[in-house]
Scaffold this motif. Structure first.
Motif, mmCIF file in Angstrom:
data_model
loop_
_atom_site.group_PDB
_atom_site.id
_atom_site.type_symbol
_atom_site.label_atom_id
_atom_site.label_comp_id
_atom_site.label_asym_id
_atom_site.label_seq_id
_atom_site.Cartn_x
_atom_site.Cartn_y
_atom_site.Cartn_z
ATOM 1 N N THR A 218 3.101 -19.943 -37.700
ATOM 2 C CA THR A 218 4.004 -19.056 -38.851
ATOM 3 C C THR A 218 2.640 -18.909 -40.570
ATOM 4 O OG1 THR A 218 6.589 -18.796 -38.155
ATOM 5 C CG2 THR A 218 5.888 -18.177 -40.402
ATOM 6 N N PHE A 219 2.375 -20.203 -40.539
ATOM 7 C CA PHE A 219 1.423 -20.398 -42.268
ATOM 8 C C PHE A 219 0.401 -19.496 -41.627
ATOM 9 C CE2 PHE A 219 -1.754 -22.338 -44.144
ATOM 10 C CZ PHE A 219 -0.847 -22.881 -45.467
ATOM 11 N N LEU A 220 -0.475 -19.746 -40.448
ATOM 12 C CA LEU A 220 -2.196 -19.425 -40.298
ATOM 13 C C LEU A 220 -1.582 -17.922 -40.201
ATOM 14 C CD1 LEU A 220 -2.893 -21.669 -37.674
ATOM 15 C CD2 LEU A 220 -3.388 -21.775 -40.366
ATOM 16 N N PHE A 221 -1.040 -17.134 -39.221
ATOM 17 C CA PHE A 221 -0.376 -15.491 -39.342
ATOM 18 C C PHE A 221 -0.525 -15.315 -40.290
ATOM 19 C CE2 PHE A 221 -0.112 -17.372 -34.423
ATOM 20 C CZ PHE A 221 -0.954 -15.807 -34.215
ATOM 21 N N THR A 222 0.284 -15.592 -41.509
ATOM 22 C CA THR A 222 1.064 -15.291 -42.802
ATOM 23 C C THR A 222 -0.113 -15.250 -43.583
ATOM 24 O OG1 THR A 222 3.044 -15.759 -42.540
ATOM 25 C CG2 THR A 222 2.502 -15.138 -44.397
ATOM 26 N N TRP A 223 -1.012 -16.482 -43.610
ATOM 27 C CA TRP A 223 -2.100 -17.365 -44.234
ATOM 28 C C TRP A 223 -3.305 -16.041 -44.244
ATOM 29 C CZ3 TRP A 223 -2.514 -20.069 -48.648
ATOM 30 C CH2 TRP A 223 -3.944 -20.021 -49.244
ATOM 31 N N ASN A 224 -3.736 -15.807 -42.635
ATOM 32 C CA ASN A 224 -4.662 -15.251 -42.585
ATOM 33 C C ASN A 224 -4.527 -13.288 -42.146
ATOM 34 O OD1 ASN A 224 -6.661 -16.737 -42.268
ATOM 35 N ND2 ASN A 224 -5.832 -18.094 -40.612
ATOM 36 N N ASP A 225 -3.473 -12.703 -43.020
ATOM 37 C CA ASP A 225 -2.847 -11.546 -42.472
ATOM 38 C C ASP A 225 -3.866 -10.695 -43.775
ATOM 39 O OD1 ASP A 225 -1.346 -9.637 -41.474
ATOM 40 O OD2 ASP A 225 -0.325 -9.691 -43.363
ATOM 41 N N LEU A 226 -4.046 -9.579 -42.959
ATOM 42 C CA LEU A 226 -4.857 -8.500 -44.172
ATOM 43 C C LEU A 226 -4.201 -7.503 -43.840
ATOM 44 C CD1 LEU A 226 -7.440 -7.585 -45.551
ATOM 45 C CD2 LEU A 226 -8.482 -7.239 -43.603
ATOM 46 N N LEU A 227 -3.522 -6.557 -42.662
ATOM 47 C CA LEU A 227 -3.308 -5.663 -42.434
ATOM 48 C C LEU A 227 -1.434 -5.597 -42.993
ATOM 49 C CD1 LEU A 227 -2.701 -2.716 -40.626
ATOM 50 C CD2 LEU A 227 -1.310 -3.955 -39.151
ATOM 51 N N LEU A 228 -0.929 -6.383 -42.885
ATOM 52 C CA LEU A 228 0.057 -6.154 -43.909
ATOM 53 C C LEU A 228 0.491 -5.904 -45.680
ATOM 54 C CD1 LEU A 228 2.915 -8.017 -41.606
ATOM 55 C CD2 LEU A 228 2.375 -5.204 -42.204
ATOM 56 N N ALA A 229 -0.680 -6.584 -45.998
ATOM 57 C CA ALA A 229 -0.516 -7.151 -47.497
ATOM 58 C C ALA A 229 -1.975 -5.447 -47.239
ATOM 59 C CB ALA A 229 -1.577 -8.090 -47.525
ATOM 60 N N LEU A 230 -2.412 -4.737 -47.012
ATOM 61 C CA LEU A 230 -3.459 -4.450 -47.212
ATOM 62 C C LEU A 230 -2.245 -3.164 -47.385
ATOM 63 C CD1 LEU A 230 -6.125 -3.539 -48.375
ATOM 64 C CD2 LEU A 230 -6.967 -2.666 -45.710
ATOM 65 N N THR A 231 -1.253 -3.160 -46.194
ATOM 66 C CA THR A 231 -0.756 -1.687 -46.006
ATOM 67 C C THR A 231 0.519 -1.735 -47.532
ATOM 68 O OG1 THR A 231 -1.292 -1.750 -44.357
ATOM 69 C CG2 THR A 231 0.921 -0.705 -44.767
ATOM 70 N N GLY A 263 -14.277 -17.661 -48.953
ATOM 71 C CA GLY A 263 -14.484 -18.061 -47.467
ATOM 72 C C GLY A 263 -14.001 -19.536 -47.322
ATOM 73 N N VAL A 264 -14.537 -20.138 -47.514
ATOM 74 C CA VAL A 264 -14.566 -21.908 -47.728
ATOM 75 C C VAL A 264 -13.184 -22.160 -48.099
ATOM 76 C CG1 VAL A 264 -15.182 -23.960 -48.001
ATOM 77 C CG2 VAL A 264 -16.472 -22.015 -47.661
ATOM 78 N N LEU A 265 -12.489 -21.279 -50.018
ATOM 79 C CA LEU A 265 -11.585 -21.783 -50.219
ATOM 80 C C LEU A 265 -10.288 -21.390 -49.054
ATOM 81 C CD1 LEU A 265 -12.595 -19.891 -53.686
ATOM 82 C CD2 LEU A 265 -12.349 -23.157 -52.965
ATOM 83 N N MET A 266 -10.475 -20.547 -48.878
ATOM 84 C CA MET A 266 -9.603 -20.026 -47.530
ATOM 85 C C MET A 266 -9.414 -20.764 -46.341
ATOM 86 S SD MET A 266 -9.304 -15.932 -46.009
ATOM 87 C CE MET A 266 -7.696 -15.328 -45.225
ATOM 88 N N VAL A 267 -10.141 -21.470 -46.079
ATOM 89 C CA VAL A 267 -9.693 -21.729 -44.980
ATOM 90 C C VAL A 267 -9.519 -23.493 -45.205
ATOM 91 C CG1 VAL A 267 -11.118 -23.218 -43.225
ATOM 92 C CG2 VAL A 267 -12.021 -21.078 -43.724
ATOM 93 N N ILE A 268 -10.112 -23.759 -46.631
ATOM 94 C CA ILE A 268 -9.147 -25.131 -47.323
ATOM 95 C C ILE A 268 -7.581 -25.003 -46.242
ATOM 96 C CG2 ILE A 268 -9.904 -27.155 -48.403
ATOM 97 C CD1 ILE A 268 -11.934 -26.058 -49.443
ATOM 98 N N PRO A 269 -7.047 -24.216 -47.458
ATOM 99 C CA PRO A 269 -5.738 -24.798 -47.141
ATOM 100 C C PRO A 269 -5.468 -25.042 -46.115
ATOM 101 C CG PRO A 269 -6.144 -23.325 -49.278
ATOM 102 C CD PRO A 269 -7.363 -23.793 -48.498
ATOM 103 N N THR A 270 -5.764 -23.852 -44.886
ATOM 104 C CA THR A 270 -5.129 -24.329 -43.492
ATOM 105 C C THR A 270 -5.492 -25.570 -42.570
ATOM 106 O OG1 THR A 270 -6.630 -23.340 -42.814
ATOM 107 C CG2 THR A 270 -5.677 -21.382 -43.457
ATOM 108 N N LEU A 271 -5.990 -26.380 -43.244
ATOM 109 C CA LEU A 271 -6.917 -27.257 -42.595
ATOM 110 C C LEU A 271 -5.763 -28.661 -42.846
ATOM 111 C CD1 LEU A 271 -10.709 -27.177 -42.913
ATOM 112 C CD2 LEU A 271 -9.199 -26.395 -40.428
ATOM 113 N N VAL A 272 -5.754 -28.230 -44.536
ATOM 114 C CA VAL A 272 -5.055 -29.253 -45.212
ATOM 115 C C VAL A 272 -3.562 -28.796 -44.685
ATOM 116 C CG1 VAL A 272 -3.671 -30.108 -46.824
ATOM 117 C CG2 VAL A 272 -5.937 -29.499 -46.695
ATOM 118 N N PHE A 273 -3.160 -28.031 -44.306
ATOM 119 C CA PHE A 273 -1.446 -27.346 -44.417
ATOM 120 C C PHE A 273 -1.858 -28.134 -42.619
ATOM 121 C CE2 PHE A 273 1.726 -25.741 -41.918
ATOM 122 C CZ PHE A 273 2.787 -25.329 -42.766
ATOM 123 N N VAL A 274 -2.391 -27.618 -41.221
ATOM 124 C CA VAL A 274 -2.454 -28.298 -40.455
ATOM 125 C C VAL A 274 -2.301 -29.921 -39.920
ATOM 126 C CG1 VAL A 274 -3.386 -28.217 -37.562
ATOM 127 C CG2 VAL A 274 -3.752 -26.162 -39.854
#
Length: 292
Positions: A218-231, A263-274
């Motif tokens: 749930t976290f990964l798909f929500t964090w990386n989502d572009l379509l819903l946020a753009l819509t 992009g690096v800043l976007m990847v870091i939280p996902t690595l920490v959460f996982v």
């Protein structure tokens, strides 16, 4: 050396050394190539983020930057003001994970433990919802939130992501709950525990691996989502980091250095959460075991 020690040494089976064959070499080679193929984009993203603008477009390309700099990270926050996008993404992702599991755990428990009319129909609908692409839900969600006056708000993103991820979480947790012996729940209920208490204190700890797995998804798909946020969003007050990355593309070109830093800043939280979720999985497997 005593006689008992000699007997034990003779009785101990000798470990056979594993022969290094061509098949073993091929397996190690395939593993190394897979790891390199997976890690290389992240490494290159980081190396690009610490290059200067001149070094990014230098020919020939230097794999290792001649001079490392943090100016790209400074530009991400100073010139593009990305912190607001980061906070929105954190709020939406964490709130979605919490809300999804507050709904998914009791739903999965009810489907698993209670005989309800139409249970198989509900389970079939869950499987169908898992197969529907998010893009098919974007326009209906846009119309619904526009009618409710929630368009361009963080709540629109939280509710839409919850609706999209809830079927997956229920379907995943259903299998974990079905593996929990009913005798444990019956013993708790005979001691006076109600349904809610049994679910919270007995079942939930036992299905911790499932909760951790569904939380990661749930976290990964929500964090990386572009379509819903753009819509569903149009202003910076509600937009998330994937939408913020589009600001680095303009009619005059692409700011590759700042985009790589973001992009690096976007990847870091996902690595920490996982990383922390992985600890939850291990803890669930060890402390959630059934004791006789």
């Amino acid at each position: 050396m005593s006689e008992a020690a000699i007997v034990n040494a003779r009785a101990r089976p000798k470990r056979r050394r594993r022969r290094f064959t061509a098949g073993t070499a091929g397996q190690y080679l395939a593993l190394a190539l897979t790891v390199a193929f997976t890690v290389f984009p992240l490494v290159w993203l980081f190396l690009t983020s610490i290059r200067s603008s001149a070094d990014i477009f230098s020919v020939p390309v230097h794999i290792i930057p001649e001079t490392a700099t943090l100016t790209q990270y400074v530009a991400v926050f100073a010139e593009y003001d990305t912190m607001g996008y980061v906070w929105n993404t954190v709020i939406v992702s964490i709130a979605t994970v919490i809300l999804v599991h507050l709904l998914a755990i009791p739903c999965a428990y009810a489907l698993s433990r209670f005989r309800m009319p139409g249970a198989m129909l509900i389970f079939g609908l869950l499987l169908i919802m898992r197969m529907i692409p998010v893009i098919a839900l974007a326009i209906p969600l846009f119309a619904v939130f526009a009618a409710l006056g929630l368009l361009d708000t963080i709540w629109a993103l939280i509710l839409s992501h919850t609706a999209a991820k809830l079927p997956v979480a229920i379907w995943l947790l259903l299998g974990f709950i079905q593996d929990v012996p009913k005798e444990i729940e019956e013993a708790a209920q005979s001691d006076g525990a109600g349904t809610v208490r049994t679910l919270v204190q007995i079942v939930a700890p036992l299905i911790a691996p499932g909760i951790g797995a569904s939380a990661v998804i749930t976290f990964l798909f929500t964090w990386n989502d572009l379509l819903l946020a753009l819509t569903l969003t149009s202003s910076k007050a509600a937009q998330t980091l994937p939408v913020g990355l589009t600001n680095f593309v303009s009619q005059y070109g692409i700011d590759w250095g700042a985009m790589s830093a973001a992009g690096v800043l976007m990847v870091i939280p996902t690595l920490v959460f996982v990383w922390f979720a992985q600890g939850l999985l291990v803890k669930g497997l060890t402390t959630g075991a059934v004791r006789g």
